[in-house]
Write a protein that holds these residues in place. Structure first.
Motif, short mmCIF file in Angstrom:
data_model
loop_
_atom_site.label_atom_id
_atom_site.label_comp_id
_atom_site.label_asym_id
_atom_site.label_seq_id
_atom_site.Cartn_x
_atom_site.Cartn_y
_atom_site.Cartn_z
N HIS A 141 0.58 -1.12 -0.12
CA HIS A 141 0.08 0.06 -0.27
C HIS A 141 0.86 1.23 0.10
CE1 HIS A 141 -4.30 1.63 0.26
NE2 HIS A 141 -3.65 2.76 1.66
N VAL A 142 0.45 2.05 -0.67
CA VAL A 142 0.97 3.36 -0.45
C VAL A 142 1.58 4.13 0.32
CG1 VAL A 142 -0.95 5.23 -1.01
CG2 VAL A 142 1.19 5.73 -1.70
N ASP A 143 2.54 4.61 1.08
CA ASP A 143 3.29 5.20 2.52
C ASP A 143 3.54 4.22 3.23
OD1 ASP A 143 3.40 7.71 1.09
OD2 ASP A 143 1.39 8.12 2.55
N HIS A 144 3.19 2.55 3.34
CA HIS A 144 3.89 1.58 4.32
C HIS A 144 5.15 1.29 3.60
CE1 HIS A 144 0.00 -0.11 5.50
NE2 HIS A 144 -0.49 0.89 4.94
N GLY A 145 5.83 2.06 3.10
CA GLY A 145 7.18 2.13 3.35
C GLY A 145 8.28 1.16 2.07
N LYS A 146 7.80 1.14 0.96
CA LYS A 146 8.13 0.74 -0.88
C LYS A 146 10.02 0.60 -1.15
CE LYS A 146 4.91 0.68 -2.95
NZ LYS A 146 4.00 1.77 -2.08
N THR A 147 8.92 2.29 -0.80
CA THR A 147 10.20 3.45 -1.29
C THR A 147 11.62 3.76 -0.09
OG1 THR A 147 8.45 4.73 -2.80
CG2 THR A 147 11.30 5.34 -2.47
N SER A 148 11.44 3.63 0.94
CA SER A 148 12.74 3.19 1.69
C SER A 148 13.28 2.19 2.38
CB SER A 148 11.99 3.67 3.13
OG SER A 148 10.64 4.48 3.32
N ASN A 189 6.52 -3.35 8.62
CA ASN A 189 7.63 -3.10 8.39
C ASN A 189 7.33 -1.62 10.13
OD1 ASN A 189 9.27 -0.26 8.14
ND2 ASN A 189 8.45 0.08 6.51
N LYS A 190 7.87 0.09 10.23
CA LYS A 190 7.55 0.68 11.02
C LYS A 190 7.55 0.86 12.50
CE LYS A 190 5.67 3.51 7.18
NZ LYS A 190 4.80 4.60 7.12
N ASP A 244 9.93 0.47 14.90
CA ASP A 244 10.03 1.54 16.12
C ASP A 244 9.12 2.86 16.38
OD1 ASP A 244 10.72 4.47 13.63
OD2 ASP A 244 10.06 1.80 12.51
N LYS A 292 13.60 2.41 7.81
CA LYS A 292 13.94 4.31 8.24
C LYS A 292 15.31 3.49 8.96
CE LYS A 292 11.87 8.43 9.65
NZ LYS A 292 11.07 9.25 9.76
#
Ligand code: GDP
Length: 472
Positions: free
Chosen positions: A80-87, A180-181, A183, A218
């Motif tokens: 999903h968008v903003d779930h951290g693919k790019t990161s 993800n996320k 942290d 991250k």
């Protein structure tokens, strides 16, 4: 008429043969590849198509087992968008620089290859998302061995997460979940695992078959473990290729560069690509003048699973186009020209996609075993009910698969998935968006809309029995 002339038989006999298999045609009508096959066979001819299939036949001599060596897995990150693919992709790219490989990954060329401490390698597609993945698949490319599905632990399994999972599954690509996320103080990985379990994706630590890893894209926490799990999955796949043959692979992206002309990033799937090779990709071709890797270093060869940016093509092939190294310039030019002609004449597709009306005929011919369906509806209850009922229509001969079911309008992503998986789309109390309608027309995807569940089930059932009267 053309076919009749080629076979030297009266055109009425060709028309009659078409009618006997349920296709009403006029004298000037174009037939799809499958129909031509059947009709030609009826008159004792074999057909040969001057398109991708032929080139495939030229190049794909079977590799001998002893020539095969292991190749790195090719991995796509979806979610999903903003779930951290790019990161995640950025972290892996940068961490690898720290690991000390010569030169940083300075340019985004659509894919990159990283080396772990122990020397094992993974290639990542740098264009995250299931839309790009399935669009390439619709063009024939199978450029992903393993999918990482990323879900943010401070959020939920979202509609696009479900889409991503279904797109990967429809392609038969194994999935590793990255939660993800973690942290974040409000992260709740167990909730995500529970939501996945509710969709029948049970993770390993809960006794299921899906590997999952809690990460912080991250901070990098858990990313190494995630790579280990991806490599474990790769081991099970036993990915091999023969580096000592002419290269084949897929185009990842291509552009026209002011200074350098057409540049294309390709991913080698088998064989080794060399500077000086003659590459044919879609309707374009050319001699590879120079090659670069993702570190902007000039290279002379690229082996299995390696991405390479190549200069020298006479145009920009499309993402997902298959490329082949050809023996001669002449051969490449001939096929490129023929493909261009075919495209002009027939539109982009050389074979028709499945429609509900076709099913009965295909079953009668006997080469049809799986009916793939995508279900979209207005409310969850009806989507579930419809999906379940359709699956129950499966018979011993034909398996009905619901590749994706969701609440909401029929979208472009649904059309792409249908095109890539030869599926039909059933909409219940929903309609396609304008863009989706246009794409469906272009790709030849059959969309059926219903307002009564019973009607939908009945029509599919009739189609499977070969009893559906064609829509006028
Ligand atoms: P994409 O849309 O899936 O590519 O998501 P991005 O990678 O762009 O991430 C969306 C947002 O979430 C950005 O603001 C990121 O900084 C943030 N983000 C991604 N991964 C993490 C993580 O592990 N921890 C935290 N705290 N934030 C993250």
């Amino acid at each position: 008429n053309d076919l009749a002339v080629m076979m030297n038989v009266p055109v009425n006999n060709v028309i009659a043969t078409c009618m006997s298999i349920g296709i009403m045609v006029s004298i000037n009508q174009r037939l799809d590849a499958e129909t031509i096959n059947i009709v030609a066979e009826e008159f004792g001819y074999k057909t040969e198509y001057v398109s991708a299939e032929v080139v495939e036949a030229i190049n794909v001599e079977e590799d001998r087992e002893e020539d095969l060596t292991h190749r790195p897995p090719i991995v796509t990150v979806m979610g999903h968008v903003d779930h951290g693919k790019t990161s995640l992709l950025d972290y892996i790219r940068n961490a690898n620089v720290i690991a000390g490989e010569a030169g940083g990954i300075t340019q985004h060329i659509g894919a990159y290859n990283v080396k772990l401490d122990d020397g094992r390698r993974i290639t990542f597609l740098d264009t995250p998302g299931h839309e790009a993945f399935t669009a390439m698949r619709a063009r024939g490319a199978k450029v992903t061995d393993i999918a990482i599905i990323i879900v943010a632990a401070d959020d939920n399994v979202m509609p696009q997460t479900v889409e991503a999972i279904n797109h990967a599954s429809a392609a038969g690509v194994p999935i590793v979940f990255a939660i993800n996320k973690i942290d974040k103080p409000n992260a709740n990985p167990d909730k995500i695992k529970e939501e996945l379990a509710n969709m029948n994706y049970l993770v390993e630590e809960w006794g299921g078959k899906y590997q999952s890893q809690e990460i912080s894209a991250k901070k990098g926490q858990g990313v190494h473990e995630l790579m280990e799990k991806v490599l474990l999955e790769a081991e099970l796949l036993d990915l091999k290729a023969n580096p000592d043959r002419r290269a084949t692979g897929s185009v990842i992206e291509s552009t026209l560069d002011k200074g350098r002309g057409y540049v294309a990033t390709v991913l080698v799937e088998n064989g080794t690509l060399h500077t000086g090779d003659i590459v044919l990709a879609g309707t374009h071709y050319g001699r590879v003048k120079a090659m670069f890797n993702e570190r902007n270093t000039r290279i002379d060869e690229a082996g299995p699973s390696a991405p390479a940016l190549i200069l020298g093509l006479n145009g920009a092939p499309q993402a997902g186009d298959i490329f082949h190294v050809m023996e001669s310039d002449q051969e490449a030019r001939d096929i490129a020209t023929k493909r261009e002609q075919l495209q002009r004449e027939l539109g982009l597709r050389t074979h028709k996609l499945l429609t509900l009306d076709d099913i009965g005929r295909r079953i009668a011919i006997g080469n049809f075993q799986e009916l793939n369906i995508i279900v979209k509806g207005d409310v969850d209850g009806s989507v579930e009910a419809l999906g379940d009922s359709l699956i129950k229509l499966s018979t011993e001969e034909i398996q009905v698969n619901v590749l994706h079911k969701a609440v909401g309008q029929i979208s472009e992503s649904d059309i792409t998935l249908a095109a890539a998986s030869n599926a039909i789309i059933i909409g219940f109390q929903v309609r396609p968006s304008m863009a989706a309608r246009r794409l469906a027309e272009k790709e030849g995807v059959d969309i059926r809309l219903y307002s009564i569940i019973y009607d939908a089930i009945e029509e599919v059932k009739l189609a499977m029995e070969g009893m559906l009267s064609p829509e006028i």
